[in-house]
Write a protein that holds these residues in place. Structure first.
Motif, PDB file in Angstrom:
ATOM      1  N   ALA A 518       0.826  -1.222   0.000  1.00  0.00           N
ATOM      2  CA  ALA A 518       0.000   0.000   0.000  1.00  0.00           C
ATOM      3  C   ALA A 518       0.859   1.272   0.000  1.00  0.00           C
ATOM      4  O   ALA A 518       0.549   2.212  -0.741  1.00  0.00           O
ATOM      5  N   PRO A 519       1.961   1.332   0.805  1.00  0.00           N
ATOM      6  CA  PRO A 519       2.815   2.532   0.739  1.00  0.00           C
ATOM      7  C   PRO A 519       3.418   2.766  -0.647  1.00  0.00           C
ATOM      8  O   PRO A 519       3.630   3.913  -1.052  1.00  0.00           O
ATOM      9  N   THR A 520       3.682   1.687  -1.399  1.00  0.00           N
ATOM     10  CA  THR A 520       4.188   1.842  -2.765  1.00  0.00           C
ATOM     11  C   THR A 520       3.095   2.457  -3.646  1.00  0.00           C
ATOM     12  O   THR A 520       3.359   3.365  -4.440  1.00  0.00           O
ATOM     13  N   LEU A 521       1.868   1.983  -3.465  1.00  0.00           N
ATOM     14  CA  LEU A 521       0.740   2.529  -4.237  1.00  0.00           C
ATOM     15  C   LEU A 521       0.493   3.998  -3.897  1.00  0.00           C
ATOM     16  O   LEU A 521       0.084   4.779  -4.754  1.00  0.00           O
ATOM     17  N   ILE A 522       0.745   4.372  -2.639  1.00  0.00           N
ATOM     18  CA  ILE A 522       0.613   5.776  -2.224  1.00  0.00           C
ATOM     19  C   ILE A 522       1.429   6.663  -3.158  1.00  0.00           C
ATOM     20  O   ILE A 522       0.965   7.705  -3.624  1.00  0.00           O
ATOM     21  N   HIS A 523       2.666   6.222  -3.464  1.00  0.00           N
ATOM     22  CA  HIS A 523       3.538   7.062  -4.302  1.00  0.00           C
ATOM     23  C   HIS A 523       3.231   6.921  -5.786  1.00  0.00           C
ATOM     24  O   HIS A 523       3.456   7.852  -6.549  1.00  0.00           O
ATOM     25  N   ILE A 524       2.721   5.780  -6.196  1.00  0.00           N
ATOM     26  CA  ILE A 524       2.296   5.645  -7.597  1.00  0.00           C
ATOM     27  C   ILE A 524       1.120   6.596  -7.854  1.00  0.00           C
ATOM     28  O   ILE A 524       1.021   7.222  -8.898  1.00  0.00           O
ATOM     29  N   LEU A 525       0.251   6.725  -6.850  1.00  0.00           N
ATOM     30  CA  LEU A 525      -0.946   7.554  -7.003  1.00  0.00           C
ATOM     31  C   LEU A 525      -0.778   8.966  -6.439  1.00  0.00           C
ATOM     32  O   LEU A 525      -1.717   9.760  -6.456  1.00  0.00           O
ATOM     33  N   ASN A 526       0.440   9.253  -5.915  1.00  0.00           N
ATOM     34  CA  ASN A 526       0.721  10.577  -5.327  1.00  0.00           C
ATOM     35  C   ASN A 526      -0.293  10.979  -4.254  1.00  0.00           C
ATOM     36  O   ASN A 526      -0.860  12.065  -4.286  1.00  0.00           O
ATOM     37  N   LEU A 527      -0.518  10.092  -3.308  1.00  0.00           N
ATOM     38  CA  LEU A 527      -1.477  10.358  -2.235  1.00  0.00           C
ATOM     39  C   LEU A 527      -0.739  10.606  -0.915  1.00  0.00           C
ATOM     40  O   LEU A 527       0.437  10.254  -0.774  1.00  0.00           O
ATOM     41  N   GLN A 528      -1.451  11.195   0.036  1.00  0.00           N
ATOM     42  CA  GLN A 528      -0.973  11.286   1.415  1.00  0.00           C
ATOM     43  C   GLN A 528      -0.882   9.869   1.974  1.00  0.00           C
ATOM     44  O   GLN A 528      -1.754   9.045   1.701  1.00  0.00           O
ATOM     45  N   ARG A 529       0.156   9.566   2.756  1.00  0.00           N
ATOM     46  CA  ARG A 529       0.179   8.268   3.438  1.00  0.00           C
ATOM     47  C   ARG A 529      -1.046   8.192   4.338  1.00  0.00           C
ATOM     48  O   ARG A 529      -1.402   9.163   4.992  1.00  0.00           O
ATOM     49  N   SER A 530      -1.669   7.027   4.359  1.00  0.00           N
ATOM     50  CA  SER A 530      -2.958   6.967   5.044  1.00  0.00           C
ATOM     51  C   SER A 530      -2.842   6.512   6.491  1.00  0.00           C
ATOM     52  O   SER A 530      -2.018   5.656   6.818  1.00  0.00           O
ATOM     53  N   GLY A 531      -3.686   7.103   7.335  1.00  0.00           N
ATOM     54  CA  GLY A 531      -3.906   6.716   8.727  1.00  0.00           C
ATOM     55  C   GLY A 531      -2.747   6.054   9.426  1.00  0.00           C
ATOM     56  O   GLY A 531      -1.689   6.643   9.615  1.00  0.00           O
ATOM     57  N   ALA A 532      -2.934   4.806   9.824  1.00  0.00           N
ATOM     58  CA  ALA A 532      -1.950   4.090  10.641  1.00  0.00           C
ATOM     59  C   ALA A 532      -0.931   3.323   9.813  1.00  0.00           C
ATOM     60  O   ALA A 532      -0.247   2.449  10.323  1.00  0.00           O
ATOM     61  N   MET A 533      -0.804   3.642   8.545  1.00  0.00           N
ATOM     62  CA  MET A 533       0.145   2.941   7.670  1.00  0.00           C
ATOM     63  C   MET A 533       1.546   2.915   8.290  1.00  0.00           C
ATOM     64  O   MET A 533       2.046   3.945   8.743  1.00  0.00           O
ATOM     65  N   THR A 534       2.174   1.729   8.325  1.00  0.00           N
ATOM     66  CA  THR A 534       3.525   1.629   8.894  1.00  0.00           C
ATOM     67  C   THR A 534       4.543   1.065   7.908  1.00  0.00           C
ATOM     68  O   THR A 534       5.736   1.066   8.191  1.00  0.00           O
ATOM     69  N   GLY A 535       4.102   0.531   6.762  1.00  0.00           N
ATOM     70  CA  GLY A 535       5.022  -0.057   5.794  1.00  0.00           C
ATOM     71  C   GLY A 535       5.817   1.012   5.050  1.00  0.00           C
ATOM     72  O   GLY A 535       5.584   2.214   5.215  1.00  0.00           O
ATOM     73  N   ASN A 536       6.766   0.557   4.240  1.00  0.00           N
ATOM     74  CA  ASN A 536       7.622   1.462   3.477  1.00  0.00           C
ATOM     75  C   ASN A 536       7.482   1.195   1.984  1.00  0.00           C
ATOM     76  O   ASN A 536       7.318   0.048   1.580  1.00  0.00           O
ATOM     77  N   PRO A 537       7.582   2.261   1.172  1.00  0.00           N
ATOM     78  CA  PRO A 537       7.472   2.029  -0.273  1.00  0.00           C
ATOM     79  C   PRO A 537       8.622   1.179  -0.804  1.00  0.00           C
ATOM     80  O   PRO A 537       9.735   1.256  -0.296  1.00  0.00           O
TER      81      PRO A 537
END
Ligand SMILES: [Zn+2]
Length: 545
Positions: A518-537
């Motif tokens: 999900a953190p990788t998708l955050i950067h593919i979609l240029n979104l704010q990291r969400s809520g309690a996300m703890t993983g790394n892109p």
């Protein structure tokens, strides 16, 4: 010369910017209970356009693992899509013991909502137990016009990926053979879903025979078809091909029989293609998201195990469905018009009885007798019946009784942990105090603590030795079939392949955690990291130039 360099750099930046933003659609494919080695063991029998295309042209993260316990379906799907572990997203099991309601609850059952598309209760569901935001929620929060559609045979595998804001989450109703939803999501089924249901594909499938795709003699990658470790389906007296569904369908329209055949994967793929078409996914400037979760491989895997002809044939046929999906995406959006990832919600342990017979570590822990003994000992020591429930290898104590009587909670937990430590097959036992203060010095303690929550977990959690499963009691059927849920590699090591827009051919062997998707998708979609996300892109996916 300097000017030329600057110009070149500008072009490069422009180019990479464009590359990262022209996905019309992101497609997440989760295969329920897919072991990493299936990609290679069955590779020679896969077509050119399915798994092989992903492996040969995409980015293959070959060392991807779950980083918490328990490795079940609900927690797995929630972790993939939230980018964090159960201690944060709250899905600590497919079911857990609810202390307020004093019963075991399902992770997506919600009686506040009603079924849409069926008169059964299978639609009384919502994502409300999910404590944080999924990548799909984050997309919708940022861009409300994004269309998020999620579908699966299993309710939890459709609901958790689509998150709280999906435009449509659909799952299979075992009582009618239809794709349904809940009024949490929709007031009525869209026309295209009604039309799809009217084709009655599951009824059609129940008249078919499941035979191996290739001649059965060529299935050298799996064990003998007639195996003592496999579950017998319906009236079968041997667990062997062919499976004549018409003959096995003794209870009129047994849709669980349908769901254990590869026909259910084809059915779900058909439904996904209808969703792409009728929801107009990927047709405007806003990136959409489609979540597909194939449940049948898990149902087949539980019954027949990872080395069965049944599982091999299921994957050979799933490969054809994946090929069909990729083909449609490429034809519709172009090779760079979509981003696809494929992974699994967990893998699986070989059937423990087969391990025992091969002189490998493994076995069973028969819980019923052990628990009644434990309860008696606790009562003898502390004067009260203090154990309220056991679920997912969690011992739940009667918290309010302990508090009201000022009983020594820590001593009770330690007493229970010490007794469980004497059971054969137990690897480790942790108390709530240890889990709440877990340091990363012990791998297993860390993994259990990432799956622990004060409000949903027990006071004492135990894990078994590698190759072990719990069963209630020792009877012949207890030694057939298999399961998952542990911290060990046979359950945690899963495929993760990326394909499509800007994704190049590469293999990554460094360790990647499931919560990094999900953190990788955050950067593919240029979104704010969400809520309690703890993983790394995964940097190798994002650094394409
Ligand atoms: Zn699963």
């Amino acid at each position: 010369m300097k000017k030329l360099n600057t110009l070149f750099l500008l072009i490069l930046i422009q180019f990479s910017y464009a590359q990262k933003n022209n996905s019309k659609i992101v497609v997440g494919v989760v295969v329920d209970q897919m072991c990493y080695d299936y990609l290679y063991r069955f590779q020679g029998k896969f077509s050119k356009n399915g798994f092989n295309k992903l492996m040969q042209k995409g980015t293959n993260c070959r060392n991807t693992n779950y980083n918490y316990v328990p490795t079940y379906t609900g927690p797995g799907h929630a972790s993939i899509y939230t980018g964090t572990t159960p201690d944060n997203h709250g899905i600590v099991g497919n079911e857990w013991y609810d202390r307020n309601r004093r019963e075991v609850v399902n992770c997506v059952t919600d009686k506040a909502y009603s079924s849409i598309g069926t008169s059964s209760k299978e639609g009384e569901r919502s994502p409300k137990t999910l404590k944080t935001y999924t990548i799909t929620d984050q997309l919708k929060m940022t861009y409300p016009s994004a269309n998020v559609i999620s579908l699966s045979i299993k309710d939890r595998s459709a609901i958790l990926p689509g998150g709280h804001l999906s435009n449509g989450s659909y799952w299979f109703d075992y009582s009618t053979g239809k794709m349904i939803t809940s009024n949490y999501f929709k007031k009525e089924l869209p026309n295209w879903v009604n039309d799809f249901n009217a084709t009655k594909k599951p009824d059609e499938a129940l008249l078919k025979t499941w035979e191996t795709y290739y001649p059965i003699e060529s299935y050298t990658e799996s064990g003998a078809d007639d195996s003592p470790y496999e579950v017998l389906i319906s009236t079968k007296n041997k667990p062997i091909f062919p499976y004549d569904l018409k003959e096995l369908n003794i209870n009129a329209k047994d849709y669980s029989l349908f769901s254990i055949t590869p026909f259910a994967n084809t059915f779900l793929t058909d439904f996904a293609l209808e969703a792409i078409k009728n929801e107009n996914l990927g047709t405007d400037s806003q990136t959409d998201f489609l979540c597909i979760s194939y449940s049948t491989p898990d149902i087949v895997g539980h019954a027949f195990g990872p080395y069965s002809v049944e599982i091999e044939d299921t994957y050979i046929r799933l490969d054809q469905d994946i090929a069909r999906l990729i083909q449609t995406l490429e034809a519709k959006f172009g090779k760079n018009g979509f981003t696809l990832f494929l992974t699994a919600d967990h893998a699986v342990v070989p059937i423990p009885q087969s391990l025992i017979d091969q002189k490998l570590p493994g076995g069973y822990l028969f819980l019923e007798e052990k628990l009644s003994h434990l309860k008696k000992d606790v009562k003898a020591k502390f004067e009260f019946d203090l154990i309220e429930a056991e679920e997912n290898q969690n011992i739940y104590l009667k918290r309010s009784l302990i508090d009201s009587l000022y009983l020594p909670k820590k001593a009770i937990e330690t007493f229970i942990a010490n007794e469980i430590r004497t059971w054969d097959g137990v690897k480790a036992v942790y108390t709530s105090e240890e889990l709440e203060n877990a340091l990363s010095s012990n791998n297993w303690l860390e993994m259990v603590s990432k799956g622990y929550r004060f409000d949903r977990s027990g006071e004492v959690i135990f894990i078994l030795e590698p190759g072990y499963l719990t069963k209630n009691e020792d009877k012949p059927s207890s030694h057939k079939g298999t399961s998952h849920g542990s911290a060990f590699n046979y359950d945690t090591h899963v495929p993760l392949i990326w394909y499509g827009n800007g994704i190049r051919k590469q293999e990554i062997f460094r360790p990647i955690e499931i919560i990094d998707i999900a953190p990788t998708l955050i950067h593919i979609l240029n979104l704010q990291r969400s809520g309690a996300m703890t993983g790394n892109p995964i940097m190798e996916i994002l650094n394409q130039n």
